[in-house]
Structure formats: structure tokens, C-alpha cells
Design an enzyme around this catalytic site. Structure first.
Site, PDB file in Angstrom:
ATOM      1  N   GLY A   1       0.845  -1.130  -0.009  1.00  0.00           N
ATOM      2  CA  GLY A   1      -0.009  -0.098   0.002  1.00  0.00           C
ATOM      3  C   GLY A   1       0.799   1.156   0.101  1.00  0.00           C
ATOM      4  O   GLY A   1       1.985   1.171   0.321  1.00  0.00           O
TER       5      GLY A   1
ATOM      6  N   GLN B   1       2.995   9.971   1.702  1.00  0.00           N
ATOM      7  CA  GLN B   1       4.546   9.366   1.682  1.00  0.00           C
ATOM      8  C   GLN B   1       5.145   9.834   0.534  1.00  0.00           C
ATOM      9  O   GLN B   1       6.517   9.682   0.863  1.00  0.00           O
ATOM     10  CB  GLN B   1       4.097   7.832   1.635  1.00  0.00           C
ATOM     11  CG  GLN B   1       3.458   7.489   3.080  1.00  0.00           C
ATOM     12  CD  GLN B   1       3.345   6.114   2.951  1.00  0.00           C
ATOM     13  OE1 GLN B   1       2.292   5.327   2.260  1.00  0.00           O
ATOM     14  NE2 GLN B   1       4.333   4.948   3.656  1.00  0.00           N
TER      15      GLN B   1
ATOM     16  N   CYS C   1       5.893  -0.010   7.685  1.00  0.00           N
ATOM     17  CA  CYS C   1       5.513   0.983   6.880  1.00  0.00           C
ATOM     18  C   CYS C   1       6.607   1.537   6.167  1.00  0.00           C
ATOM     19  O   CYS C   1       7.772   1.445   6.587  1.00  0.00           O
ATOM     20  CB  CYS C   1       5.128   2.129   7.785  1.00  0.00           C
ATOM     21  SG  CYS C   1       4.721   3.633   6.888  1.00  0.00           S
ATOM     22  N   LEU C   2       6.365   1.862   4.773  1.00  0.00           N
ATOM     23  CA  LEU C   2       7.737   2.295   3.756  1.00  0.00           C
ATOM     24  C   LEU C   2       8.307   3.463   4.425  1.00  0.00           C
ATOM     25  O   LEU C   2       9.434   3.711   4.050  1.00  0.00           O
ATOM     26  CB  LEU C   2       7.276   2.442   2.457  1.00  0.00           C
ATOM     27  CG  LEU C   2       6.415   0.998   1.806  1.00  0.00           C
ATOM     28  CD1 LEU C   2       5.900   1.480   0.418  1.00  0.00           C
ATOM     29  CD2 LEU C   2       8.071   0.092   1.600  1.00  0.00           C
TER      30      LEU C   2
ATOM     31  N   HIS D   1      -4.570   1.207   7.578  1.00  0.00           N
ATOM     32  CA  HIS D   1      -3.137   1.816   7.578  1.00  0.00           C
ATOM     33  C   HIS D   1      -2.943   2.927   6.671  1.00  0.00           C
ATOM     34  O   HIS D   1      -2.279   4.121   6.869  1.00  0.00           O
ATOM     35  CB  HIS D   1      -2.201   0.777   7.502  1.00  0.00           C
ATOM     36  CG  HIS D   1      -0.589   1.184   7.571  1.00  0.00           C
ATOM     37  ND1 HIS D   1       0.302   0.662   8.193  1.00  0.00           N
ATOM     38  CD2 HIS D   1       0.022   1.828   6.491  1.00  0.00           C
ATOM     39  CE1 HIS D   1       1.659   1.325   7.828  1.00  0.00           C
ATOM     40  NE2 HIS D   1       1.250   1.961   6.926  1.00  0.00           N
ATOM     41  N   GLU D   2      -3.488   2.763   5.673  1.00  0.00           N
ATOM     42  CA  GLU D   2      -3.446   3.846   4.516  1.00  0.00           C
ATOM     43  C   GLU D   2      -4.375   4.949   4.938  1.00  0.00           C
ATOM     44  O   GLU D   2      -3.961   6.286   4.541  1.00  0.00           O
ATOM     45  CB  GLU D   2      -3.687   3.397   3.014  1.00  0.00           C
ATOM     46  CG  GLU D   2      -3.017   2.000   2.426  1.00  0.00           C
ATOM     47  CD  GLU D   2      -1.282   2.369   2.834  1.00  0.00           C
ATOM     48  OE1 GLU D   2      -0.994   3.440   2.790  1.00  0.00           O
ATOM     49  OE2 GLU D   2      -0.567   1.305   2.968  1.00  0.00           O
TER      50      GLU D   2
ATOM     51  N   HIS E   1      -2.875   7.257   7.297  1.00  0.00           N
ATOM     52  CA  HIS E   1      -1.676   8.208   6.543  1.00  0.00           C
ATOM     53  C   HIS E   1      -2.277   9.486   6.169  1.00  0.00           C
ATOM     54  O   HIS E   1      -1.744  10.592   6.167  1.00  0.00           O
ATOM     55  CB  HIS E   1      -0.994   7.548   5.413  1.00  0.00           C
ATOM     56  CG  HIS E   1       0.132   6.716   5.652  1.00  0.00           C
ATOM     57  ND1 HIS E   1       1.291   7.119   6.542  1.00  0.00           N
ATOM     58  CD2 HIS E   1       0.395   5.525   5.404  1.00  0.00           C
ATOM     59  CE1 HIS E   1       2.156   6.195   6.456  1.00  0.00           C
ATOM     60  NE2 HIS E   1       1.571   5.276   6.037  1.00  0.00           N
TER      61      HIS E   1
HETATM   62  O1  GNR Z   1       3.989  -2.500   2.669  1.00  0.00           O
HETATM   63  C1  GNR Z   1       3.562  -2.423   3.505  1.00  0.00           C
HETATM   64  N1  GNR Z   1       3.116  -3.632   4.397  1.00  0.00           N
HETATM   65  C2  GNR Z   1       2.308  -3.448   5.489  1.00  0.00           C
HETATM   66  C3  GNR Z   1       2.492  -4.522   6.212  1.00  0.00           C
HETATM   67  C4  GNR Z   1       1.440  -4.607   7.389  1.00  0.00           C
HETATM   68  C5  GNR Z   1       0.547  -3.522   7.818  1.00  0.00           C
HETATM   69  C6  GNR Z   1       0.551  -2.610   6.644  1.00  0.00           C
HETATM   70  C7  GNR Z   1       1.386  -2.395   5.649  1.00  0.00           C
HETATM   71  S1  GNR Z   1       1.246  -1.020   4.597  1.00  0.00           S
HETATM   72  C8  GNR Z   1       3.069  -0.960   4.026  1.00  0.00           C
HETATM   73  C9  GNR Z   1       3.293   0.035   2.889  1.00  0.00           C
HETATM   74  C10 GNR Z   1       2.920   1.349   3.593  1.00  0.00           C
HETATM   75  O2  GNR Z   1       3.833   1.936   4.409  1.00  0.00           O
HETATM   76  N2  GNR Z   1       1.977   2.014   3.325  1.00  0.00           N
HETATM   77  O3  GNR Z   1       1.635   2.967   3.743  1.00  0.00           O
HETATM   78 NI    NI Z   2       2.701   3.122   5.875  1.00  0.00          NI
END
Ligand code: GNR
Ligand code: NI
Length: 173
Positions: free
Chosen positions: A46, A51, A95-96, A137-138, A141
Site C-alpha cells: 500500500g 508518503q 511502513c515504507l 493503515h493507508e 496516513h
Molecule cells: O508494505 C506495507 N506493508 C504493510 C504490512 C502490514 C501492515 C501494513 C502495511 S502497509 C506497508 C506500506 C505502507 O507503508 N503503506 O503506507
Molecule cells: Ni505506511
């Protein structure tokens, strides 16, 4: 195919509330394509526009994990959770924008989400499992919230210090 640089925590842009998208135009379609390229390249499941430093309410995701299964790239504009289950689900999130740091986060197990697609049409879908975790999660953000905000102060501070160090090292390299 344009991979955009991903902001690393701490960064003030990752703490801001992103702006709703008013109209879907070619600029926005270009941004969505870049975000998908950037997500797959990372690789991640995601990515939210803040980001990559764009303060708009747009997210992309593809949580298909099975080797050889067809990919499912999704683009969600102005996404909103319209219902969430009482049932909870715990997943070890990453999270990236917080590379190589992982922690268990508990969230609603199932959510209904409404959004606008790239044709400007409204869509709704029920998500569960990894998709439910990822979409929440997204959307976080877009509201300036990171998964580490669900952790205790100590754990969050430890991760933030590691990221400050990582950014210093990257700046010197
Ligand atoms: O790549 C991602 N893996 C992930 C693993 C567990 C819960 C959420 C994520 S999202 C993350 C990519 C990211 O930072 N998206 O904002
Ligand atoms: Ni993230």
C-alpha cells in the site's frame, strides 16, 4: 514509469491531514500511476499520497500475496470507512516511511470503505484480513497518523530515534 522518493519519518508532512480531491483529472491519474509504480518497486502492499509528499486524499494498494496470483492494483480517492466490525485483528505492521521496523497493531477485523475511483465513480467494498489492515493503515496516513502512534511512548520514541539516525546516515552518504 516513475518511482517517486518516499518520505521517511519523522517528517512534518507525514503528520498533516491531507486535502480531499475535488476532481479526477489527468494529473491525478498520473499521480496514481506513479504511486503504484513506487509501491510495487519498494516493494509494498500500500502507499498513501502524503508518503510521496502530495497532500491529497489518495491511496493505492495491492495485498495479493500468493505467488503467481493475478495482481489487483487498487486506487482509492477520498476513501472513508463507513462501517467497522467489533471483532479485532492483530497484525505485525510495517511502513515504507518507517523502514525495517515492525510492531503488532490491533484494528477492526472487517471494514466497509467507500471511495471514488479514477473515473470519478463511487465504489464501496468490504475488506477483511490483510486488506482490512492495509486500507486502515493507508487511511490513517491521510489523517497524519502512523502505525507507531498505536504503540506505547517508549516503543514509539525508540523507533523515532532509529529513524532520525537512519536519516542522518542517508544524508551523509
Ligand atoms: O508494505 C506495507 N506493508 C504493510 C504490512 C502490514 C501492515 C501494513 C502495511 S502497509 C506497508 C506500506 C505502507 O507503508 N503503506 O503506507
Ligand atoms: Ni505506511
Amino acid at each position: 514509469m516513475t518511482i517517486r522518493p518516499i518520505l521517511i519519518h519523522p517528517d512534518p508532512r507525514l503528520k498533516k491531514v491531507a486535502d480531499p480531491v475535488a476532481t479526477v483529472d489527468d494529473d491525478l491519474r498520473g499521480l496514481a500511476a506513479d504511486m503504484l509504480d513506487t509501491m510495487y518497486d519498494a516493494p509494498g502492499i500500500g502507499l498513501a499520497a502524503p508518503q510521496v509528499g502530495v497532500m491529497k486524499r489518495i491511496i493505492v494498494m495491492d495485498c495479493v500475496k500468493e505467488e503467481g496470483a493475478a495482481p489487483r492494483p487498487m486506487v482509492l480517492i477520498n476513501p472513508q470507512v463507513t462501517w467497522s466490525s467489533d471483532e479485532r485483528y492483530t497484525y505485525e505492521e510495517g511502513c515504507l516511511s518507517i523502514p525495517e521496523q515492525y510492531a503488532d497493531v490491533e484494528r477492526p477485523a472487517v471494514v466497509d470503505v467507500a471511495w471514488m475511483d479514477l473515473d470519478g465513480a463511487m465504489q464501496t467494498e468490504r475488506f477483511d484480513g490483510l486488506w482490512a489492515t492495509c486500507v486502515q493503515h493507508e487511511i490513517d496516513h491521510l489523517n497524519g497518523k502512523l502505525f507507531i502512534d498505536y504503540l506505547g511512548t517508549m516503543k514509539r520514541q525508540m523507533i523515532t530515534r532509529k529513524m532520525q539516525k537512519l536519516k542522518r546516515e542517508r544524508a551523509r552518504a
